[in-house]
Design a protein around this motif. Structure first.
Motif, PDB file in Angstrom:
ATOM      1  N   LEU A 255     -10.517   3.540   6.561  1.00 42.75           N
ATOM      2  CA  LEU A 255     -10.178   2.953   7.864  1.00 42.75           C
ATOM      3  C   LEU A 255     -10.421   3.925   9.005  1.00 42.75           C
ATOM      4  O   LEU A 255     -10.181   3.602  10.162  1.00 42.75           O
ATOM      5  N   GLY A 256     -10.876   5.139   8.664  1.00 38.68           N
ATOM      6  CA  GLY A 256     -11.126   6.127   9.700  1.00 38.68           C
ATOM      7  C   GLY A 256      -9.890   6.854  10.157  1.00 38.68           C
ATOM      8  O   GLY A 256      -9.926   7.648  11.107  1.00 38.68           O
ATOM      9  N   ASP A 257      -8.769   6.609   9.483  1.00 39.71           N
ATOM     10  CA  ASP A 257      -7.511   7.238   9.866  1.00 39.71           C
ATOM     11  C   ASP A 257      -6.582   7.186   8.676  1.00 39.71           C
ATOM     12  O   ASP A 257      -6.740   6.353   7.773  1.00 39.71           O
ATOM     13  N   ALA A 258      -5.593   8.063   8.645  1.00 36.96           N
ATOM     14  CA  ALA A 258      -4.570   8.014   7.596  1.00 36.96           C
ATOM     15  C   ALA A 258      -3.682   6.794   7.831  1.00 36.96           C
ATOM     16  O   ALA A 258      -3.370   6.455   8.981  1.00 36.96           O
ATOM     17  N   THR A 259      -3.289   6.146   6.754  1.00 33.79           N
ATOM     18  CA  THR A 259      -2.464   4.947   6.849  1.00 33.79           C
ATOM     19  C   THR A 259      -1.175   5.157   6.077  1.00 33.79           C
ATOM     20  O   THR A 259      -1.203   5.506   4.895  1.00 33.79           O
ATOM     21  N   GLY A 260      -0.054   4.966   6.733  1.00 32.30           N
ATOM     22  CA  GLY A 260       1.229   5.123   6.060  1.00 32.30           C
ATOM     23  C   GLY A 260       1.532   3.946   5.154  1.00 32.30           C
ATOM     24  O   GLY A 260       0.830   2.923   5.172  1.00 32.30           O
ATOM     25  N   PRO A 261       2.568   4.046   4.340  1.00 30.75           N
ATOM     26  CA  PRO A 261       2.919   2.964   3.418  1.00 30.75           C
ATOM     27  C   PRO A 261       3.363   1.707   4.163  1.00 30.75           C
ATOM     28  O   PRO A 261       4.025   1.791   5.201  1.00 30.75           O
TER      29      PRO A 261
ATOM     30  N   SER B 187      -0.133 -11.289 -15.254  1.00 31.46           N
ATOM     31  CA  SER B 187      -0.975 -12.213 -14.476  1.00 31.46           C
ATOM     32  C   SER B 187      -0.589 -12.250 -13.008  1.00 31.46           C
ATOM     33  O   SER B 187      -1.414 -12.617 -12.158  1.00 31.46           O
ATOM     34  N   ASN B 188       0.642 -11.882 -12.663  1.00 32.97           N
ATOM     35  CA  ASN B 188       1.094 -11.927 -11.269  1.00 32.97           C
ATOM     36  C   ASN B 188       1.003 -10.570 -10.580  1.00 32.97           C
ATOM     37  O   ASN B 188       1.472 -10.416  -9.449  1.00 32.97           O
ATOM     38  N   VAL B 189       0.407  -9.580 -11.249  1.00 34.50           N
ATOM     39  CA  VAL B 189       0.296  -8.235 -10.670  1.00 34.50           C
ATOM     40  C   VAL B 189      -1.168  -7.804 -10.630  1.00 34.50           C
ATOM     41  O   VAL B 189      -1.875  -7.881 -11.629  1.00 34.50           O
ATOM     42  N   ARG B 190      -1.608  -7.375  -9.459  1.00 33.07           N
ATOM     43  CA  ARG B 190      -2.940  -6.796  -9.305  1.00 33.07           C
ATOM     44  C   ARG B 190      -2.753  -5.376  -8.788  1.00 33.07           C
ATOM     45  O   ARG B 190      -2.158  -5.180  -7.716  1.00 33.07           O
ATOM     46  N   LEU B 191      -3.230  -4.393  -9.542  1.00 32.25           N
ATOM     47  CA  LEU B 191      -3.034  -3.003  -9.172  1.00 32.25           C
ATOM     48  C   LEU B 191      -4.377  -2.298  -9.093  1.00 32.25           C
ATOM     49  O   LEU B 191      -5.179  -2.371 -10.023  1.00 32.25           O
ATOM     50  N   GLN B 192      -4.614  -1.609  -7.976  1.00 32.07           N
ATOM     51  CA  GLN B 192      -5.858  -0.865  -7.777  1.00 32.07           C
ATOM     52  C   GLN B 192      -5.562   0.536  -7.264  1.00 32.07           C
ATOM     53  O   GLN B 192      -4.574   0.756  -6.557  1.00 32.07           O
ATOM     54  N   ILE B 193      -6.430   1.462  -7.650  1.00 30.02           N
ATOM     55  CA  ILE B 193      -6.314   2.848  -7.225  1.00 30.02           C
ATOM     56  C   ILE B 193      -7.386   3.148  -6.183  1.00 30.02           C
ATOM     57  O   ILE B 193      -8.561   2.808  -6.375  1.00 30.02           O
ATOM     58  N   LEU B 194      -6.971   3.765  -5.079  1.00 24.65           N
ATOM     59  CA  LEU B 194      -7.907   4.243  -4.067  1.00 24.65           C
ATOM     60  C   LEU B 194      -8.148   5.723  -4.350  1.00 24.65           C
ATOM     61  O   LEU B 194      -7.274   6.559  -4.118  1.00 24.65           O
ATOM     62  N   PRO B 195      -9.314   6.085  -4.904  1.00 29.58           N
ATOM     63  CA  PRO B 195      -9.536   7.461  -5.353  1.00 29.58           C
ATOM     64  C   PRO B 195      -9.757   8.429  -4.194  1.00 29.58           C
ATOM     65  O   PRO B 195     -10.083   8.035  -3.078  1.00 29.58           O
TER      66      PRO B 195
ATOM     67  N   MET C 152      -1.771  -1.370  -4.015  1.00 27.49           N
ATOM     68  CA  MET C 152      -2.819  -0.356  -3.991  1.00 27.49           C
ATOM     69  C   MET C 152      -2.173   1.018  -3.835  1.00 27.49           C
ATOM     70  O   MET C 152      -1.340   1.229  -2.950  1.00 27.49           O
ATOM     71  N   LEU C 153      -2.579   1.933  -4.712  1.00 25.85           N
ATOM     72  CA  LEU C 153      -2.044   3.289  -4.698  1.00 25.85           C
ATOM     73  C   LEU C 153      -3.172   4.275  -4.449  1.00 25.85           C
ATOM     74  O   LEU C 153      -4.212   4.204  -5.120  1.00 25.85           O
TER      75      LEU C 153
ATOM     76  N   TYR D 167       0.857  -1.187   0.000  1.00 25.62           N
ATOM     77  CA  TYR D 167       0.000   0.000   0.000  1.00 25.62           C
ATOM     78  C   TYR D 167       0.889   1.231   0.000  1.00 25.62           C
ATOM     79  O   TYR D 167       1.798   1.356   0.825  1.00 25.62           O
ATOM     80  N   GLN D 168       0.659   2.127  -0.957  1.00 25.19           N
ATOM     81  CA  GLN D 168       1.442   3.357  -1.049  1.00 25.19           C
ATOM     82  C   GLN D 168       0.512   4.552  -1.226  1.00 25.19           C
ATOM     83  O   GLN D 168      -0.229   4.619  -2.204  1.00 25.19           O
TER      84      GLN D 168
END
Length: 292
Positions: free
Chosen positions: A217-223, A202-210, A172-173, A115-116
């Motif tokens: 999560l109700g709070d900021a999450t670091g990498p 096939s070995n990479v799953r990438l998603q964007i958190l807009p 996830m970015l 997660y970044q």
């Protein structure tokens, strides 16, 4: 202070020593005789189960395996981590900066969950994007040193791109990763196109958190990165999974099962609010064209 950090350091030290022995073509018994220890003792050292490795044994092994001074200093740094129950690993302090503990773990992992919130992770950076960031961290590097740092980052990526048994990458970015300009529009266009291309593997799953997802999560999450090392034939974990949580001055290694599980749950909580992989790829391509 937990012993998880020290156990992790001892396992990593043992792995490097085993690689050194095998690189010299020595059996356990042959190497053990050279330091006047039993084969079983050396085997326990390589497995990371010796709580207090003697300095004289470590120095002798490094000499036998012909480790250079930097490599030897790194081994001693890991021994300090293992012996003193140290939890924090601060780069450039106990260990030389050019012998990154995390890189060793990353190279052994079968699955990485990343997660970044701000930057493209190293495993997915283009050379130009990586070069800009590295130059900012090491502004006084000469050309050759800078090139070697970029090369190291690119070499790490073969863990994902190699043909045979590549590691699985679930990443996830947050949208700021796409909006924060590194190196200018041309660098960003190439970087986002690269992310889109990598997401088709096939070995990479990438998603964007807009931005619109807010803070699920109700709070900021670091990498953070969850590293998992695969299972044996009995489907037992080869090594316990580890979480690496980044911060500005170093990183925190977490190995308690309950803590690792909490990070898994956090990642799934973020995933539920993220764009699916297809829509994420479309956004990357659209923004790449905007930068271009």
């Amino acid at each position: 202070m937990s012993e998880d950090g020290s156990t992790l350091a001892r396992r990593q030290l043992g792995k490097y020593l085993r690689d050194g022995r095998e690189g010299c073509g020595l059996t356990l018994q042959q190497a053990a005789r050279l330091i006047d220890r039993s084969g079983s003792t050396l085997q326990r050292i390589e497995k990371g189960t010796v709580a207090h490795l003697r300095d004289v044994d470590l120095e002798a092994l490094c000499k036998i395996y012909e480790f250079d001074p930097d490599h030897t200093a790194a081994m001693k740094g890991l021994a300090v981590q293992g012996n003193e129950l140290s939890w924090w690993l601060e780069y450039g302090d106990v260990m030389p900066a050019n012998f990154d503990f995390f890189v060793g773990l990353e190279a052994s992992a079968q699955r990485l969950t990343t997660y970044q919130p701000e930057l493209v992770p190293g495993l997915l950076q283009t050379p130009a994007y990586a070069s800009v960031l590295i130059r900012s961290v090491y502004p006084d590097d000469g050309g050759e040193e800078h090139a070697r740092r970029v090369q190291l980052r690119m070499r790490r990526q073969t863990r994902i791109t190699r043909k045979h048994h590549p590691a699985t990458l679930d990443v996830m970015l947050r949208e700021p990763v796409l909006r924060g300009v590194v190196g200018g529009p041309k660098v960003m266009a190439t970087q986002l196109k690269h992310l889109a291309d990598m997401s088709t593997r096939s070995n990479v799953r990438l998603q964007i958190l807009p931005f619109s997802a807010g803070f699920p999560l109700g709070d900021a999450t670091g990498p953070f990165v969850i590293l998992e090392f695969g299972t044996d034939r009995q489907r037992e974990a080869i090594e316990p999974p580890v979480v690496f949580a980044e911060n500005f001055t170093g990183g925190l290694y977490l190995a308690k099962p309950a803590t690792v599980q909490r990070y898994h749950q956090a990642y799934e909580g973020l995933r539920r609010s993220a764009m699916d992989p297809i829509d994420s790829r479309a956004l990357l391509m659209r923004m790449a064209k905007e930068y271009a």
